[in-house]
Design an enzyme around this catalytic site. Sequence first.
Site, short mmCIF file in Angstrom:
data_model
loop_
_atom_site.label_atom_id
_atom_site.label_comp_id
_atom_site.label_asym_id
_atom_site.label_seq_id
_atom_site.Cartn_x
_atom_site.Cartn_y
_atom_site.Cartn_z
NE ARG A 50 -36.96 13.82 13.76
CZ ARG A 50 -37.54 12.96 12.88
NH1 ARG A 50 -38.81 12.60 13.01
NH2 ARG A 50 -36.85 12.48 11.87
N GLY A 51 -37.58 16.26 10.84
CA GLY A 51 -37.57 15.58 9.55
C GLY A 51 -37.71 16.65 8.48
CB ALA A 52 -35.71 17.32 5.44
CD GLN A 202 -33.48 12.15 16.06
OE1 GLN A 202 -32.63 11.45 16.60
NE2 GLN A 202 -33.24 13.41 15.75
CG ASP A 243 -31.84 16.50 7.16
OD1 ASP A 243 -31.49 15.33 7.42
OD2 ASP A 243 -32.81 17.06 7.70
CG ASN A 253 -29.93 11.53 6.78
OD1 ASN A 253 -30.97 12.20 6.82
ND2 ASN A 253 -29.88 10.30 7.21
CE LYS A 254 -30.61 13.75 13.19
NZ LYS A 254 -30.34 15.09 13.81
O1 MRU Z 1 -32.80 16.24 13.37
P1 MRU Z 1 -33.91 15.55 12.65
O2 MRU Z 1 -34.60 14.50 13.44
O3 MRU Z 1 -34.86 16.54 12.01
O4 MRU Z 1 -33.16 14.80 11.45
C1 MRU Z 1 -33.93 14.09 10.52
C2 MRU Z 1 -33.13 13.38 9.50
O5 MRU Z 1 -31.92 13.45 9.48
C3 MRU Z 1 -33.89 12.63 8.44
O6 MRU Z 1 -33.16 11.52 8.01
C4 MRU Z 1 -34.12 13.57 7.24
O7 MRU Z 1 -34.66 14.80 7.66
C5 MRU Z 1 -35.03 12.97 6.24
S1 MRU Z 1 -36.70 12.83 6.83
C6 MRU Z 1 -37.62 12.18 5.57
#
Ligand code: MRU
Length: 353
Positions: A50-52, A202, A243, A253-254
């Site tokens: 996970r994470g963009a 997270q 994201d 973002n999250k």
């Molecule tokens: O649902 P997730 O855990 O993939 O969400 C991640 C986020 O929102 C992060 O802040 C974003 O992807 C940036 S990661 C460098």
Amino acid sequence: MSVPVAARWVGEATGHLDILDQTKLPARLEWLECRDVATVVEAINSLRVRGAPAIGIAGAYGLVIAAGEALRGQFSPDKARAHVLARGEDLASARPTAVNLRWAVERALAKLSLVAADTPAADLAALLLAEARAIHEEDQRLCAAIGRHGAAILPAGNILTHCNTGALATGGIGTALGVITTAWDAGSRFEVFADETRPLFQGARLTAWELVERGIPVTVLCDAAAGHLLATGRIAACIVGADRITANGDTANKIGTYSLAVLAAAHGVPFYVAAPSSTFDLSLASGADIPIEQRGAAEVLAPLGVPAAPAGAKAFNPAFDVTPARLIRAIITEHGAIDPVTPARIAAVLARH
Ligand code: MRU
């Protein structure tokens, strides 16, 4: 102990992808061996990776696995290419909000148009592996640059962050968390406050783990405690990842990021976003156009698998929200900070390279 990578390719073009299963962290460090595309799609969709930036990297390696499937099936060149393209769409659509996923898959697939239509599956796999590795290594460099630019402008004092934006979320040291660790490594001393980040935690499970592993002091708070914390005056800056960022600077973002930005503005605390250029989607004019992933009710009604609401209750579970550009003090990219966050400044900074 140092923080492991989110994903690693093992072997040559007929090798496989190891994904660190983040749903098991911090209790267990388990690697998921991906040898077919369905396993990679499931891993992205269920946030094992996970994470963009990290899902973009996993998606790109997923294409190599697709070519490997064609090779094992002894597909003709035509059929192999069609298979890779079809599986590419499965990978790119495994999650809708982070643009890095589709960006990485499409960037790797674009390489296919440079070779003859009768290129065999083995050569497609080699070509795709080279591009996936390039995307992975590039992200490592971008994170380092974001860290340097961000550390140079981060005000002295304690920092509040949301979700996880570290090594686990990228191919390098991370974005927002990379800024924090770079500042720490350069000698700045502060405390990091990490929102637990409901419903999937997270912040508590991953960000706190990364910081503890690095020996950086971290305090976890319930998302709902952020307003009170900001009101105490103990926070010098908020910094988060992204994201998808649209042409006007609106940032997905999250879930919970928007609330945090509103609270930061109310208390006069600067709110920073850190993200690589691959997170920008200049085809969208504003955040209203960003597709927001809606996830299953169980994540909210039974957090971490423990039932917390009565049977019969429904759930509202958007995985992301949009923070309007006006609430963002600066967006820190690998090319430097975009400050102020305006369409013209965004276009100028991104066009510079
Ligand atoms: O649902 P997730 O855990 O993939 O969400 C991640 C986020 O929102 C992060 O802040 C974003 O992807 C940036 S990661 C460098």
